[in-house]
Write an enzyme that holds these catalytic residues in place. Structure first.
Site, PDB file in Angstrom:
ATOM      1  N   ASP A 127       0.627  -1.670  -0.459  1.00 23.79           N
ATOM      2  CA  ASP A 127       0.375  -0.432  -0.248  1.00 23.79           C
ATOM      3  C   ASP A 127       0.917   1.103  -0.234  1.00 23.79           C
ATOM      4  O   ASP A 127       1.361   1.860   0.829  1.00 23.79           O
ATOM      5  CB  ASP A 127      -0.720   0.073   1.216  1.00 23.79           C
ATOM      6  N   ASP A 322      -2.440   6.372  -5.901  1.00 18.56           N
ATOM      7  CA  ASP A 322      -2.284   5.322  -4.428  1.00 18.56           C
ATOM      8  C   ASP A 322      -2.804   4.150  -5.796  1.00 18.56           C
ATOM      9  O   ASP A 322      -4.043   3.363  -5.863  1.00 18.56           O
ATOM     10  CB  ASP A 322      -4.076   5.940  -3.952  1.00 18.56           C
TER      11      ASP A 322
END
Ligand SMILES: *[C@@H]1O[C@H](CO)[C@@H](O)[C@H](O)[C@H]1NC(C)=O
Ligand SMILES: *[C@@H]1O[C@H](CO)[C@@H](O)[C@H](O)[C@H]1NC(C)=O
Length: 445
Positions: A127, A322
């Site tokens: 992430d 992202d």
């Protein structure tokens, strides 16, 4: 781990490196040796046959988008909170917790890493919007995971705990604490929906490929996890000093790249080091937002060639790229223009009443070839993402496909997000050294 070779390792250049993670800024990165090194890990979808952590029951699109919206709201709150106290580039107005995370369930792409001595393999999510890496530990009370998925520090000869007064621990502000009885550093990550994970911050050997061993990797050993599904660890790729990316950057340099596969049966990769970059990458500047410098990676969208948009449409918001966000969220003006243009080209399909945060869904059953218009996202500096079906649509089931975009709440000029649906099949490069983000088509299938 289930019979799948998780590593593609190319250059077995071994360097004995005494890691000075986190606080020692006097130690300069080893530039000369970095240039000849890279590391390439295989990325698969969490639900693919190659993954050891597939869920028993897949999440529905509605659940995925609900989690994705929670994740977005966390980022948006931080960033708009920051921008309200002045300009977005303004002063340090928000307090970012030391360990910042986002909702895991949207991070559907996983890699395998080894921890401890002897090494034990774990499949974890990665992430770009998280800093501290963590793994569920054998002491976990509610992880609801089989023992083989838990890390047991007492079985590792290289494990060490981190004391409260150490530099590693002082990185931790409000969200971490100290266990005074054992004098060990603790962490807690809480999420907008009220779920939390907490545990000890520890050091142990990280093995990313057979001959690639990093001693003293700092990560969280989770002993509490409040989510009622199987606990899965995570590696953080933010620029914060505690992230895995920052810790391995002494070895590979401050650059990583990944490719997110478009289907359950294909594989992508997560690579560290400049040598792993393919040619033909187009770059856009990586922007720095002082209040949230290390937390997310920011870029700027450049407007549109075809949509009737004022040139300022993207200048009021920060746009983050992202890895863990699912759909792309644009300022309302931009989203509305995209949607109405898109709909004009979709007349052969029946528009469905919408239920989710995505509001442009079509019945695609009975169509042999699915034709959708190409959507192009243009960035400052000439980089672009040219999106085909996989990058434009998200399937709710076998029949219903939805435009994988939505509008942000523009009231406060918060954040726009480029989600991972739109990044699929592209090589996405995060070149922190040179302050740029790059895209290359044909990165994976
Ligand atoms: C701005 O800063 C103050 C403290 O300086 C803080 O109380 C407030 O929550 C911040 N955000 C906004 C939107 O005013
Ligand atoms: C990384 O691995 C992928 C396959 O998983 C491959 O396509 C790619 O070329 C590799 N990159 C390098 C630099 O070896």
């Amino acid at each position: 781990m289930a019979g799948f070779s998780n590593y593609f390792f190319a250059l077995a250049v071994l360097l004995s490196l005494v890691s000075t993670f986190i606080s020692d800024s006097s130690q300069q990165p080893l530039h000369s040796s970095q240039d000849s090194k890279f590391l390439n890990l295989t990325v698969v979808h969490r639900e693919s046959a190659y993954s050891s952590i597939a869920r028993e029951k897949k999440l529905s699109l509605e659940q995925i988008l609900k989690h994705d919206t929670v994740r977005f709201n966390i980022f948006d709150r931080f960033i708009s909170g920051a921008s309200k106290n002045g300009t977005i580039e303004g002063s340090l107005a928000v307090s970012i917790p030391a360990y910042f995370g986002s909702l895991f369930d949207t991070n559907n792409f996983v890699v395998t890493i080894g921890l401890g001595t002897p090494k034990k393999d774990f499949t974890v999510m990665f992430d770009t919007g998280s800093d501290l890496s963590w793994i569920p530990c054998s002491t976990c009370r509610e992880c609801e995971a089989p023992k083989k998925l838990l890390f047991d520090p007492t079985e590792s000869s290289t494990y060490s705990s981190i004391r409260c007064n150490s530099d590693e621990c002082s990185q931790a502000q409000d969200s971490s604490s100290c266990s005074t009885e054992s004098n060990t550093c603790r962490f807690a990550i809480s999420y907008a929906d009220g779920t939390i994970t907490e545990g000890s911050i520890i050091r142990d050997t990280l093995t990313l490929a057979p001959f690639d061993v990093l001693p003293n990797f700092v990560f969280g050993c989770s002993d509490y996890y409040s989510m009622k599904h199987r606990a899965v660890g995570l590696i953080g790729l933010s620029r914060e000093k505690v992230s895995l990316f920052s810790q391995v950057s002494q070895k590979y340099g401050e650059v990583f790249s990944y490719c997110i596969p478009s289907s359950l049966s294909s594989t992508g990769y997560l690579a560290f080091g400049r040598l792993a970059l393919p040619p033909h990458i187009k770059y856009t500047p990586m922007l720095t937002m002082p209040p949230v410098v290390g937390l997310l990676y920011f870029v700027r969208l450049a407007g549109s060639k075809t949509l009737p948009l004022p040139p300022t449409v993207f200048s009021r918001t920060a746009t983050a790229i992202d890895s863990g966000g699912v759909i792309t969220r644009l300022p309302p003006l931009a989203y509305n223009a995209l949607r109405s243009e898109f709909q004009k080209h979709m007349t052969e399909y029946t528009l469905m009443p919408h239920k989710f945060v995505v509001d442009t869904c079509y019945d695609m059953s009975g169509h042999k070839n699915l034709n959708v218009p190409t959507v192009e996202l243009l960035f400052d500096g000439g980089a672009s993402l040219s999106l085909d079906f996989d990058g434009t649509m998200i399937m709710a089931d076998d029949q219903m496909g939805c435009l994988a975009f939505t509008a942000t709440d523009d009231m406060h000029g918060g954040v726009s997000i480029i989600g991972n649906t739109q990044q699929k099949k592209y090589t996405v490069v995060y070149d922190v050294t040179n302050g740029k983000v790059g895209f290359g088509s044909g990165g994976c299938a």
